[in-house]
Design a protein around this motif. Structure first.
Motif, PDB file in Angstrom:
ATOM      1  N   ARG A 134       0.186   6.586   0.722  1.00  0.00           N
ATOM      2  CA  ARG A 134      -0.088   5.359   1.485  1.00  0.00           C
ATOM      3  C   ARG A 134      -1.592   5.119   1.472  1.00  0.00           C
ATOM      4  NH1 ARG A 134       4.204   5.344   6.640  1.00  0.00           N
ATOM      5  NH2 ARG A 134       6.060   5.593   5.310  1.00  0.00           N
ATOM      6  N   LEU A 135      -1.990   4.059   0.812  1.00  0.00           N
ATOM      7  CA  LEU A 135      -3.409   3.689   0.819  1.00  0.00           C
ATOM      8  C   LEU A 135      -3.804   3.377   2.250  1.00  0.00           C
ATOM      9  CD1 LEU A 135      -3.482   1.392  -2.340  1.00  0.00           C
ATOM     10  CD2 LEU A 135      -3.755   3.883  -2.197  1.00  0.00           C
ATOM     11  N   ALA A 136      -4.974   3.882   2.658  1.00  0.00           N
ATOM     12  CA  ALA A 136      -5.320   3.831   4.085  1.00  0.00           C
ATOM     13  C   ALA A 136      -6.709   3.300   4.361  1.00  0.00           C
ATOM     14  CB  ALA A 136      -5.190   5.232   4.693  1.00  0.00           C
ATOM     15  N   GLY A 137      -7.561   3.203   3.348  1.00  0.00           N
ATOM     16  CA  GLY A 137      -8.919   2.742   3.603  1.00  0.00           C
ATOM     17  C   GLY A 137      -9.676   2.563   2.302  1.00  0.00           C
ATOM     18  N   ILE A 191      -6.719  -7.479   1.691  1.00  0.00           N
ATOM     19  CA  ILE A 191      -7.651  -6.368   1.895  1.00  0.00           C
ATOM     20  C   ILE A 191      -7.164  -5.381   2.951  1.00  0.00           C
ATOM     21  CG2 ILE A 191      -9.678  -7.674   1.159  1.00  0.00           C
ATOM     22  CD1 ILE A 191     -10.346  -8.042   4.170  1.00  0.00           C
ATOM     23  N   ALA A 192      -6.083  -5.711   3.654  1.00  0.00           N
ATOM     24  CA  ALA A 192      -5.582  -4.862   4.735  1.00  0.00           C
ATOM     25  C   ALA A 192      -4.491  -3.934   4.214  1.00  0.00           C
ATOM     26  CB  ALA A 192      -5.040  -5.715   5.876  1.00  0.00           C
ATOM     27  N   PHE A 193      -4.327  -2.788   4.873  1.00  0.00           N
ATOM     28  CA  PHE A 193      -3.329  -1.806   4.473  1.00  0.00           C
ATOM     29  C   PHE A 193      -2.075  -1.904   5.335  1.00  0.00           C
ATOM     30  CE2 PHE A 193      -7.529  -0.391   3.311  1.00  0.00           C
ATOM     31  CZ  PHE A 193      -7.363  -0.194   1.942  1.00  0.00           C
ATOM     32  N   GLU A 194      -2.221  -2.382   6.532  1.00  0.00           N
ATOM     33  CA  GLU A 194      -1.101  -2.811   7.360  1.00  0.00           C
ATOM     34  C   GLU A 194      -1.458  -4.183   7.921  1.00  0.00           C
ATOM     35  OE1 GLU A 194       0.344  -0.076  10.287  1.00  0.00           O
ATOM     36  OE2 GLU A 194       0.537   1.571   8.852  1.00  0.00           O
ATOM     37  N   SER A 195      -0.456  -4.888   8.366  1.00  0.00           N
ATOM     38  CA  SER A 195      -0.671  -6.263   8.806  1.00  0.00           C
ATOM     39  C   SER A 195      -1.498  -6.340  10.092  1.00  0.00           C
ATOM     40  CB  SER A 195       0.676  -6.933   9.055  1.00  0.00           C
ATOM     41  OG  SER A 195       0.507  -8.259   9.507  1.00  0.00           O
ATOM     42  N   PRO A 196      -2.447  -7.288  10.164  1.00  0.00           N
ATOM     43  CA  PRO A 196      -3.070  -7.599  11.457  1.00  0.00           C
ATOM     44  C   PRO A 196      -2.061  -8.384  12.292  1.00  0.00           C
ATOM     45  CG  PRO A 196      -3.910  -9.070   9.755  1.00  0.00           C
ATOM     46  CD  PRO A 196      -2.987  -8.110   9.066  1.00  0.00           C
ATOM     47  N   HIS A 212     -10.914  -8.652   8.250  1.00  0.00           N
ATOM     48  CA  HIS A 212     -11.104  -7.248   8.620  1.00  0.00           C
ATOM     49  C   HIS A 212      -9.976  -6.452   7.978  1.00  0.00           C
ATOM     50  CE1 HIS A 212     -12.346  -4.009  11.577  1.00  0.00           C
ATOM     51  NE2 HIS A 212     -11.166  -3.563  11.168  1.00  0.00           N
ATOM     52  N   ALA A 213     -10.329  -5.408   7.266  1.00  0.00           N
ATOM     53  CA  ALA A 213      -9.353  -4.618   6.500  1.00  0.00           C
ATOM     54  C   ALA A 213      -8.606  -3.657   7.407  1.00  0.00           C
ATOM     55  CB  ALA A 213     -10.048  -3.871   5.380  1.00  0.00           C
ATOM     56  N   ALA A 214      -7.586  -4.170   8.085  1.00  0.00           N
ATOM     57  CA  ALA A 214      -6.803  -3.351   9.010  1.00  0.00           C
ATOM     58  C   ALA A 214      -6.238  -2.136   8.287  1.00  0.00           C
ATOM     59  CB  ALA A 214      -5.665  -4.182   9.595  1.00  0.00           C
ATOM     60  N   GLY A 215      -6.374  -0.959   8.919  1.00  0.00           N
ATOM     61  CA  GLY A 215      -5.902   0.277   8.318  1.00  0.00           C
ATOM     62  C   GLY A 215      -4.519   0.656   8.811  1.00  0.00           C
ATOM     63  N   ILE A 216      -4.121   1.877   8.511  1.00  0.00           N
ATOM     64  CA  ILE A 216      -2.799   2.338   8.921  1.00  0.00           C
ATOM     65  C   ILE A 216      -2.812   2.714  10.404  1.00  0.00           C
ATOM     66  CG2 ILE A 216      -2.172   3.070   6.610  1.00  0.00           C
ATOM     67  CD1 ILE A 216      -2.693   5.948   7.468  1.00  0.00           C
ATOM     68  N   SER A 217      -1.641   2.629  11.020  1.00  0.00           N
ATOM     69  CA  SER A 217      -1.551   2.859  12.459  1.00  0.00           C
ATOM     70  C   SER A 217      -1.008   4.230  12.823  1.00  0.00           C
ATOM     71  CB  SER A 217      -0.672   1.782  13.103  1.00  0.00           C
ATOM     72  OG  SER A 217       0.610   1.750  12.508  1.00  0.00           O
ATOM     73  N   ALA A 229       0.796  -1.238   0.000  1.00  0.00           N
ATOM     74  CA  ALA A 229       0.000   0.000   0.000  1.00  0.00           C
ATOM     75  C   ALA A 229       0.821   1.277   0.000  1.00  0.00           C
ATOM     76  CB  ALA A 229      -0.935  -0.008   1.208  1.00  0.00           C
ATOM     77  N   SER A 230       2.147   1.180  -0.077  1.00  0.00           N
ATOM     78  CA  SER A 230       3.006   2.359  -0.161  1.00  0.00           C
ATOM     79  C   SER A 230       3.428   2.560  -1.605  1.00  0.00           C
ATOM     80  CB  SER A 230       4.234   2.191   0.733  1.00  0.00           C
ATOM     81  OG  SER A 230       5.188   3.206   0.474  1.00  0.00           O
ATOM     82  N   LEU A 231       3.098   3.726  -2.164  1.00  0.00           N
ATOM     83  CA  LEU A 231       3.322   3.988  -3.578  1.00  0.00           C
ATOM     84  C   LEU A 231       4.110   5.281  -3.750  1.00  0.00           C
ATOM     85  CD1 LEU A 231      -0.333   3.255  -4.705  1.00  0.00           C
ATOM     86  CD2 LEU A 231       1.624   1.751  -5.084  1.00  0.00           C
ATOM     87  N   GLN A 232       5.331   5.169  -4.295  1.00  0.00           N
ATOM     88  CA  GLN A 232       6.106   6.346  -4.653  1.00  0.00           C
ATOM     89  C   GLN A 232       5.627   6.880  -5.994  1.00  0.00           C
ATOM     90  OE1 GLN A 232       8.560   7.927  -2.942  1.00  0.00           O
ATOM     91  NE2 GLN A 232       8.445   6.523  -1.190  1.00  0.00           N
ATOM     92  N   GLY A 233       5.672   8.218  -6.160  1.00  0.00           N
ATOM     93  CA  GLY A 233       5.197   8.756  -7.414  1.00  0.00           C
ATOM     94  C   GLY A 233       5.391  10.247  -7.544  1.00  0.00           C
TER      95      GLY A 233
END
Length: 349
Positions: free
Chosen positions: A67-70, A173-178, A204-209, A51-55
């Protein structure tokens, strides 16, 4: 407390807090011995997206990290909520990262092979709604080729995607690891089965912390979709009816189960979105105990733990953890916290 600097699943410590407030320190392998026949343990099977994209922000010509977050709509890969950072990467602590250029609806982003448009700036200048060009197959292929797992400066080496997948990882489906699931092994699951302890799963689609911005961090966790299979709901409701315990592996499981609980503390199966913020004032209806990582005051995960135990108790646990050289964050050691009697809790802030 020092953070764990990378993946290590072979060893680990476990601090336990029982319902009477007694603390103990053991090997994390002992988690397979601590529950009783009839209890049900619930874990999150979500795999983590890169979910981390440089650009590049086309309008300004400036380098950025997205950073994709949700999810805007559950599992629609054309639309995401995202957090923008300026030039740089995980090697710089998030609180010291450069600010991104000002973004407006209609702005275009080039993210490796992916192209995205800013659909909206949400209730913070760095919190965006993005729409990606292409179909599901093209977008997922672009994420796989160009994306990296979200990581933080305390982990010095670049993470591979498999580093942030638990043994149970299934749908990405998660953006950071459960990450509480790193405490589980196949040996642990086998021990539970032999001892009559039920094991069930949900997604459950865990989001960023963390974003590094205190104001933006106050908005975490964002809304997170989940799915509870019928057999999981049935196992939980049976355990509750028979007076057995429900143990959540991680904060995401707590959030999903409490969001899916209706009147009478009955858990409903199916798809849902967790919009609930759990904290010291929350009366937990379904979950009796949680296996979690080591979290510190001010983190959204820590706030959720205050639904299980008073702040003074959590601080005592962290002091003991520091003395025992526990490691914190997603690759660190674990805690098992049983819900404390409400009558004994002061609700201290």
């Amino acid at each position: 407390m020092r953070p764990a600097s990378g993946p290590s699943r072979d060893h680990g410590k476990l601090m336990t807090l029982d319902s009477s407030g007694n603390m103990d320190v053991r090997s994390r392998k002992d988690v397979g011995l601590l529950f009783e026949p009839g209890d049900v343990v619930v874990a999150n099977t979500a795999a983590t997206l890169p979910a981390s994209l440089q650009g590049l922000h086309v309008q300004s010509g400036q380098d950025i990290e997205i950073r994709l977050a949700g999810w805007v709509e559950a599992y629609d890969v054309t639309r995401f909520k995202a957090v923008a950072f300026g030039a740089g990467d995980y090697r710089v602590p998030t609180e010291h990262r450069l600010s991104p250029p000002t973004m407006r609806p209609g702005d275009r982003l080039r993210l490796g092979p992916l192209r995205a448009t800013v659909q909206a700036v949400l209730d913070h200048s760095r919190l965006l709604e993005l729409r990606f060009q292409g179909d599901r197959k093209e977008i997922l292929a672009g994420l796989a080729r160009h994306g990296r797992p979200i990581q933080y400066a305390y982990v010095p080496k670049p993470l591979e995607l498999w580093d942030v997948w638990t043994h149970l990882a299934a749908e990405p489906i998660a953006f950071e690891s459960p990450s509480a699931g790193f405490a589980l092994s196949w040996d642990t699951l086998s021990r539970w089965q032999k001892r009559g302890i039920a094991f069930a799963t949900l997604s459950h689609a865990a989001g960023i912390s963390s974003t590094g911005d205190p104001d933006l961090d106050q908005r975490l966790p964002l809304d997170e979709p989940y799915e509870i299979p019928p057999r999981t709901a049935a196992a939980i409701n049976k355990a509750r009816l028979q007076g057995n315990r429900v143990i959540a592996i991680g904060t995401t499981v707590v959030r999903a189960l409490e969001a899916a609980t209706c009147s009478g503390c009955v858990v409903r199966s199916g798809l849902g979105v967790a919009r609930n913020l759990i904290g010291a004032s929350t009366n937990l209806c379904t979950v009796d105990a949680i296996v979690t990582g080591v979290h510190e005051h001010g983190e959204s995960h820590y706030e959720l733990l205050r639904a299980f135990a008073d702040t003074s108790v959590l601080e005592s646990m962290n002091q003991r953890a520091a003395a025992e050289d526990f490691q914190a964050h997603e690759f660190g050691d674990s805690m098992l916290i049983e819900r404390q009697a409400r009558a004994k809790r002061s609700q201290a802030v």
